[in-house]
Write an enzyme that holds these catalytic residues in place. Structure first.
Site, short mmCIF file in Angstrom:
data_model
loop_
_atom_site.label_atom_id
_atom_site.label_comp_id
_atom_site.label_asym_id
_atom_site.label_seq_id
_atom_site.Cartn_x
_atom_site.Cartn_y
_atom_site.Cartn_z
N TYR A 126 -1.14 8.03 -2.65
CA TYR A 126 -1.30 7.56 -4.04
C TYR A 126 -2.53 8.21 -4.68
O TYR A 126 -2.58 8.39 -5.88
CB TYR A 126 -1.50 6.03 -4.04
N GLY A 127 -3.52 8.49 -3.84
CA GLY A 127 -4.80 8.98 -4.35
C GLY A 127 -4.71 10.28 -5.14
O GLY A 127 -5.61 10.60 -5.90
N CYS A 153 -4.46 -1.67 -1.66
CA CYS A 153 -4.68 -0.25 -1.90
C CYS A 153 -5.68 -0.15 -3.05
O CYS A 153 -5.46 -0.76 -4.10
CB CYS A 153 -3.34 0.39 -2.28
N ASN A 154 -6.75 0.58 -2.84
CA ASN A 154 -7.74 0.71 -3.90
C ASN A 154 -7.23 1.52 -5.08
O ASN A 154 -7.54 1.22 -6.23
CB ASN A 154 -9.01 1.38 -3.35
N GLU A 208 -2.94 8.67 8.23
CA GLU A 208 -1.51 8.34 8.22
C GLU A 208 -0.77 9.11 9.32
O GLU A 208 0.16 8.61 9.93
CB GLU A 208 -0.94 8.68 6.84
N ASP A 228 0.89 -1.18 0.00
CA ASP A 228 0.00 0.00 0.00
C ASP A 228 0.92 1.22 0.00
O ASP A 228 2.14 1.09 0.13
CB ASP A 228 -0.88 0.00 1.26
N SER A 229 0.30 2.41 -0.08
CA SER A 229 1.11 3.63 0.00
C SER A 229 1.60 3.86 1.43
O SER A 229 2.57 4.58 1.64
CB SER A 229 0.27 4.82 -0.44
N CYS A 261 -11.17 2.63 0.34
CA CYS A 261 -9.76 2.97 0.55
C CYS A 261 -9.35 2.19 1.79
O CYS A 261 -10.10 2.17 2.79
CB CYS A 261 -9.60 4.47 0.79
N THR A 262 -8.21 1.53 1.72
CA THR A 262 -7.84 0.63 2.82
C THR A 262 -7.43 1.39 4.09
O THR A 262 -7.29 0.78 5.15
CB THR A 262 -6.71 -0.32 2.38
N HIS A 263 -7.26 2.70 4.00
CA HIS A 263 -7.00 3.49 5.21
C HIS A 263 -8.28 3.67 6.05
O HIS A 263 -8.22 3.86 7.25
CB HIS A 263 -6.48 4.89 4.86
N1 DGL Z 1 -4.96 3.14 1.03
C1 DGL Z 1 -5.00 3.58 -0.29
C2 DGL Z 1 -6.25 3.24 -1.06
O1 DGL Z 1 -6.88 2.27 -0.72
C3 DGL Z 1 -4.30 4.79 -0.71
C4 DGL Z 1 -4.44 6.04 0.11
C5 DGL Z 1 -3.55 7.08 -0.56
O2 DGL Z 1 -2.33 6.85 -0.54
O3 DGL Z 1 -4.06 8.03 -1.13
O4 DGL Z 1 -6.58 3.87 -2.03
#
Ligand code: DGL
Length: 273
Positions: free
Chosen positions: A49-50, A80-81, A160, A17-18, A192-194
């Protein structure tokens, strides 16, 4: 190609993931498979990443997957989505037969698709919303389903940095989730996995009145299915987990300890240099 013939049961499961978001998926995998060794890569140097282009996310995902394969991974979970929507097809094509790949989008889509909802909300990063992947996959299964997507780009950096349950996170959550488009939804997908890290606060915002879905246990189920189908489930303990980050952060270490619940080694691995 002679698919997966070089993979072995005692190889690891790679997860990336990021940042810390993928740990929500890793945690579901730790619990389900005590014998499996996890190698986790958090690309903290490129978080979030988003906000990146699909091309950049594909580039990062290719490089991280190559690194994980060099560590003898039998499977790579794209936790990570944003990366699942931008890079899954590319990774399948590029590493054809070299490892099993699991994305986090399909298990989430399947978990909500057959529950008779009429309107569902999808909250995600800008990259995932821009890809339109949830709307497209959900509507392919159920063309009558109303799907509203909302980008919530402050959530991932906020989480984060460790802002999960305080006034700041409450204000940001209220601000995003009171958006007109989410009115009358029956269910909300945390795409989003966060976001599972703020699931409780999201549930409170909706007074527990809607169903909230995330990609933790549903992804672990797919991991089990794919490993079992390929006779690759670990039979004995494969050893201690390893956690890599592309740039060290205190909050990554603190969160990893909470999830992993054991001593762990955090290795800074700047694979971009
Ligand atoms: N956890 C990530 C996702 O599921 C990325 C969050 C990010 O880095 O923007 O998209």
């Amino acid at each position: 190609m002679d698919t997966f013939k070089d993979l072995k049961r005692n190889y690891s499961i790679g997860i990336f993931d990021s940042g810390i978001g993928g740990l929500t998926v890793a945690n579901a995998i730790f619990k389900r498979f005590p014998n499996e060794k996890i190698i986790y890569f958090g690309d903290t140097a490129h978080l979030p990443y988003g906000d990146k282009s699909a091309d950049s996310i594909r580039f990062y995902s290719l490089k991280i997957s190559k690194f994980l394969l060099e560590q003898n991974c039998k499977m790579i979970v794209i936790a990570c989505n944003s990366a699942s929507s931008a890079a899954y097809d590319t990774l399948l094509e590029f590493f054809d037969g070299k490892a099993l790949f699991v994305n986090v989008v399909d298990p989430l889509v399947h978990s909500v698709s057959y529950q008779g909802f009429s309107k569902v909300g999808v909250i995600a990063t800008k990259a995932t919303v821009r890809s339109g992947i949830y709307k497209q996959k959900l509507r392919t299964i159920n063309p009558d389903l109303e799907v509203v997507q909302l980008a919530t780009p402050l959530f991932a950096p906020m989480i984060e940095e460790g802002f999960h349950k305080n006034n700041l996170s409450k204000a940001v959550i209220e601000n995003y989730l009171s958006h007109e488009s989410l009115k009358d939804i029956d269910a909300l997908l945390l795409a989003c996995t966060h976001y599972p890290l703020i699931k409780e606060s999201i549930d409170q915002f909706f007074d527990g009145k809607i169903k909230i879905f995330d990609s933790t246990d549903v992804v672990a189920e797919v991991v089990e299915k794919k490993l079992a189908e390929n006779n690759l489930l670990a039979e004995t303990n494969n050893g201690s987990h390893a956690f890599y980050v592309s740039e060290y952060t205190d909050s990554f270490e603190a969160t990893t300890k909470v999830f992993c619940n054991r001593e762990l080694e955090l290795i800074e691995k700047p694979i971009w240099q």
